[in-house]
Design a protein around this motif. Structure first.
Motif, PDB file in Angstrom:
ATOM      1  N   ARG A   1      33.376   8.195  27.710  1.00 15.06           N
ATOM      2  CA  ARG A   1      34.524   9.066  27.982  1.00 15.06           C
ATOM      3  C   ARG A   1      35.029   9.719  26.700  1.00 15.06           C
ATOM      4  NH1 ARG A   1      39.401   6.475  26.905  1.00 15.06           N
ATOM      5  NH2 ARG A   1      39.294   4.219  26.612  1.00 15.06           N
ATOM      6  N   ARG A   2      34.942   9.012  25.573  1.00 15.10           N
ATOM      7  CA  ARG A   2      35.386   9.609  24.315  1.00 15.10           C
ATOM      8  C   ARG A   2      34.375  10.634  23.812  1.00 15.10           C
ATOM      9  NH1 ARG A   2      37.300   4.117  23.534  1.00 15.10           N
ATOM     10  NH2 ARG A   2      39.573   4.157  23.709  1.00 15.10           N
ATOM     11  N   ARG A   3      33.097  10.329  23.985  1.00  9.00           N
ATOM     12  CA  ARG A   3      32.075  11.302  23.614  1.00  9.00           C
ATOM     13  C   ARG A   3      32.229  12.578  24.429  1.00  9.00           C
ATOM     14  NH1 ARG A   3      27.488   8.793  25.375  1.00  9.00           N
ATOM     15  NH2 ARG A   3      27.780   9.912  27.331  1.00  9.00           N
ATOM     16  N   ASP A   4      32.441  12.414  25.738  1.00  8.07           N
ATOM     17  CA  ASP A   4      32.588  13.586  26.600  1.00  8.07           C
ATOM     18  C   ASP A   4      33.831  14.396  26.229  1.00  8.07           C
ATOM     19  OD1 ASP A   4      30.304  12.752  27.872  1.00  8.07           O
ATOM     20  OD2 ASP A   4      31.339  11.944  29.640  1.00  8.07           O
ATOM     21  N   ALA A   5      34.919  13.695  25.870  1.00  8.65           N
ATOM     22  CA  ALA A   5      36.135  14.404  25.483  1.00  8.65           C
ATOM     23  C   ALA A   5      35.914  15.200  24.198  1.00  8.65           C
ATOM     24  CB  ALA A   5      37.277  13.405  25.299  1.00  8.65           C
ATOM     25  N   LEU A   6      35.206  14.619  23.243  1.00  8.80           N
ATOM     26  CA  LEU A   6      34.934  15.317  21.987  1.00  8.80           C
ATOM     27  C   LEU A   6      34.063  16.547  22.218  1.00  8.80           C
ATOM     28  CD1 LEU A   6      34.301  12.195  19.747  1.00  8.80           C
ATOM     29  CD2 LEU A   6      36.050  13.921  19.292  1.00  8.80           C
ATOM     30  N   THR A   7      33.001  16.391  22.996  1.00  7.31           N
ATOM     31  CA  THR A   7      32.101  17.533  23.210  1.00  7.31           C
ATOM     32  C   THR A   7      32.783  18.639  24.013  1.00  7.31           C
ATOM     33  OG1 THR A   7      31.108  16.441  25.150  1.00  7.31           O
ATOM     34  CG2 THR A   7      30.019  16.130  23.034  1.00  7.31           C
ATOM     35  N   ALA A   8      33.591  18.260  25.015  1.00  5.10           N
ATOM     36  CA  ALA A   8      34.303  19.278  25.795  1.00  5.10           C
ATOM     37  C   ALA A   8      35.289  20.041  24.918  1.00  5.10           C
ATOM     38  CB  ALA A   8      35.030  18.618  26.974  1.00  5.10           C
ATOM     39  N   CYS A   9      35.978  19.337  24.032  1.00  3.97           N
ATOM     40  CA  CYS A   9      36.937  19.970  23.140  1.00  3.97           C
ATOM     41  C   CYS A   9      36.219  20.911  22.172  1.00  3.97           C
ATOM     42  CB  CYS A   9      37.717  18.902  22.373  1.00  3.97           C
ATOM     43  SG  CYS A   9      39.045  19.549  21.335  1.00  3.97           S
ATOM     44  N   ALA A  10      35.074  20.475  21.648  1.00  2.00           N
ATOM     45  CA  ALA A  10      34.322  21.306  20.701  1.00  2.00           C
ATOM     46  C   ALA A  10      33.838  22.594  21.352  1.00  2.00           C
ATOM     47  CB  ALA A  10      33.142  20.513  20.146  1.00  2.00           C
TER      48      ALA A  10
ATOM     49  N   PRO B   1      32.140   3.826  11.150  1.00  2.00           N
ATOM     50  CA  PRO B   1      32.993   3.827  12.335  1.00  2.00           C
ATOM     51  C   PRO B   1      32.811   2.576  13.167  1.00  2.00           C
ATOM     52  CG  PRO B   1      31.136   5.302  12.627  1.00  2.00           C
ATOM     53  CD  PRO B   1      31.111   4.856  11.205  1.00  2.00           C
ATOM     54  N   ALA B   2      33.919   2.009  13.609  1.00  2.00           N
ATOM     55  CA  ALA B   2      33.884   0.874  14.519  1.00  2.00           C
ATOM     56  C   ALA B   2      33.747   1.377  15.940  1.00  2.00           C
ATOM     57  CB  ALA B   2      35.189   0.073  14.374  1.00  2.00           C
ATOM     58  N   PRO B   3      33.384   0.504  16.894  1.00  2.00           N
ATOM     59  CA  PRO B   3      33.260   0.938  18.273  1.00  2.00           C
ATOM     60  C   PRO B   3      34.605   1.169  18.945  1.00  2.00           C
ATOM     61  CG  PRO B   3      31.970  -1.051  17.845  1.00  2.00           C
ATOM     62  CD  PRO B   3      32.883  -0.852  16.691  1.00  2.00           C
ATOM     63  N   THR B   4      35.709   1.087  18.217  1.00  2.00           N
ATOM     64  CA  THR B   4      37.031   1.381  18.758  1.00  2.00           C
ATOM     65  C   THR B   4      37.551   2.636  18.097  1.00  2.00           C
ATOM     66  OG1 THR B   4      38.200   0.140  17.064  1.00  2.00           O
ATOM     67  CG2 THR B   4      37.409  -1.097  18.972  1.00  2.00           C
ATOM     68  N   ASP B   5      38.798   2.999  18.408  1.00  2.00           N
ATOM     69  CA  ASP B   5      39.370   4.221  17.857  1.00  2.00           C
ATOM     70  C   ASP B   5      40.213   3.963  16.618  1.00  2.00           C
ATOM     71  OD1 ASP B   5      39.856   5.830  21.048  1.00  2.00           O
ATOM     72  OD2 ASP B   5      38.186   5.830  19.665  1.00  2.00           O
ATOM     73  N   THR B   6      40.064   2.811  15.979  1.00  2.00           N
ATOM     74  CA  THR B   6      40.856   2.537  14.789  1.00  2.00           C
ATOM     75  C   THR B   6      40.412   3.408  13.647  1.00  2.00           C
ATOM     76  OG1 THR B   6      39.324   0.775  14.184  1.00  2.00           O
ATOM     77  CG2 THR B   6      41.258   0.145  15.454  1.00  2.00           C
ATOM     78  N   ALA B   7      41.343   3.713  12.748  1.00  2.00           N
ATOM     79  CA  ALA B   7      41.029   4.545  11.588  1.00  2.00           C
ATOM     80  C   ALA B   7      40.311   3.735  10.540  1.00  2.00           C
ATOM     81  CB  ALA B   7      42.321   5.111  11.010  1.00  2.00           C
TER      82      ALA B   7
END
Length: 451
Positions: free
Chosen positions: A242-251, A420-426
């Protein structure tokens, strides 16, 4: 007429510039480099590349040189691998009636303020931002946006001049430095405006887009603040779908909003919680050897695709493998030197002995003084790896980078970079063991087909 020519207007100093010329030759088209100083690009002489010396910042002089070439041979296409000349190449291609992006769209895209206004107007999420032309305005903007803020030129590349400012005093100092500059690192006139924007702390990615198609998502490694030096890339990024799809759709939405859609675009984003926000869109192929990583991991040759598109030839983006690839750039946190020639050679040999390594190189000569990187020009070398998965390639790149750092005197760990970790942490820039533990978790996710 004698053959067909691909005109290359200037080049990037590292990365794909050489590959553009090589891919053109492979397609039976002679590459010709037009440059104010061809000696700036050592590969041109090393490869016997035909060059034309011309003031590429002077439209009339450039057009005169192009017309002279056109009188002797067919111009098949016009490209640039330099951020600073993509709009120029698009304008020349249009005047010749050749394929290329819309020059006006490229020009607007290169101005970071104009780009953000277009994106925000189209509903594409971006950081909060304000363009200013005075130090006092920069301080006021930072106070409104909330500290810390990022202060950067409205035009630029390679993180040059980009700085995180944690106080209003730092904002004033850096804004003053940028506004006092009359030329950029290429010797071109620098705009008298700068950008102040909100700092996003989420993980950073890029999406490589061709036309309106997202090819791959890349996990980016950025060195510690206050600068934003890119120190590595892994692809495909280990992400929940879902995060990959959100990034590609935004791009893709960003590319459409900017009126782009011909050839390659390199879209940089950060995750702000679950919301991707566009940091910037570059109307060109990615730098940092990302196209080579795409070729290694996916079997898609973005450089060839760009060259063939410029020449009006059919382009294919078919993926023929599902692997992983990584790059790590050698940087240092304290001043020092590279070792003598034998130590440098030993470090290169040891780095290349890591099984997944496909390239290891140092950019500086033995016994050269080195110091902390402020932007891409401070990177000292790189290693590229290709593995069965993203995590395997990243693990190998970490090991090879440590070996390459043996070229430093005294021997030292390279600058710490948090994969990058598998979570959304910075990124938190912890030690090597923590980095390896995270990559092991990424590898388990790969095997479980979660990403």
């Amino acid at each position: 007429m004698n053959g067909r020519l691909l005109l290359l207007i200037e080049s990037n100093t590292t990365g794909t510039g050489r590959q553009f010329a090589q891919r053109a030759a492979a397609a039976g088209i002679e590459p010709v480099l037009l440059s104010a100083d061809p000696g700036r690009y050592p590969y041109a002489a090393e490869d016997g590349l035909r060059t034309v010396t011309v003031d590429t910042a002077d439209p009339a002089a450039l057009w005169s040189a192009v017309r002279e070439l056109a009188e002797a041979a067919e111009i098949a296409g016009v490209l640039s691998s330099s951020e600073y000349f993509v709009a120029t190449a698009a304008e020349v291609a249009a005047r010749l009636g050749l394929p290329g992006p819309a020059a006006d769209a490229v020009r607007a895209c290169r101005n970071k303020t104009a780009q953000r206004r277009l994106l925000a107007g189209a509903g594409v999420p971006v950081p909060g931002f304000t363009e200013v032309g005075e130090v006092a305005e920069a301080v006021d903007a930072a106070a409104r946006l909330g500290l810390p803020v990022v202060v950067k030129p409205v035009q630029g590349s390679g993180s040059v001049g980009v700085r995180l400012c944690a106080s209003l005093g730092e904002v004033a100092d850096h804004a003053g430095t940028l506004l006092a500059a009359t030329v950029n690192e290429r010797g071109l006139a620098a705009p008298t405006r700068i950008l102040v924007e909100s700092y996003l702390t989420g993980r950073e990615f890029s999406v490589e887009v061709v036309g309106h198609e997202a090819v791959v998502t890349v996990a980016k490694h950025v060195g510690p603040p206050p600068v934003f030096v890119e120190t590595g890339h892994d692809l495909p990024a280990a992400l929940l779908a879902r995060r990959r799809d959100a990034l590609t759709a935004c791009a893709v939405a960003a590319v459409r909003a900017l009126g782009l859609g011909w050839g390659a675009a390199h879209v940089e984003l950060r995750l702000d919680g679950d919301t991707p926000r566009v940091i910037e869109v570059n109307p060109r192929l990615a730098g940092g050897m990302i196209p080579e990583l795409v070729r290694r991991a996916c079997g898609i040759d973005l450089v060839t695709a760009q060259v063939r598109a410029a020449a009006g030839l059919p382009v294919t983006l078919e993926r023929d493998r599902d692997a992983g690839a990584s790059i790590r750039f050698l940087t240092v946190e304290t001043a020092g030197t590279l070792g003598p020639a034998d130590a440098v050679e030993e470090a290169l040999v040891r780095a290349r002995e890591v099984p997944e390594v496909v390239d290891a190189v140092l950019y500086r000569a033995p016994e050269t003084p080195v110091g902390p990187a402020e932007d891409f020009r401070g990177r000292l070398g790189h290693v590229i790896t290709a593995g069965s998965s993203t995590a395997a390639a990243a693990r190998a790149a970490e090991e090879a980078l440590t070996r390459l750092a043996g070229a430093l005197r005294p021997p030292a760990e390279p600058s710490t970079v948090q994969p990058p970790a598998p979570t959304d942490t910075a990124p938190d820039h912890k030690d090597r063991k923590d980095r390896m533990d995270r990559m092991d978790r990424m590898d388990r996710m790969d095997r479980q087909e979660i990403v």
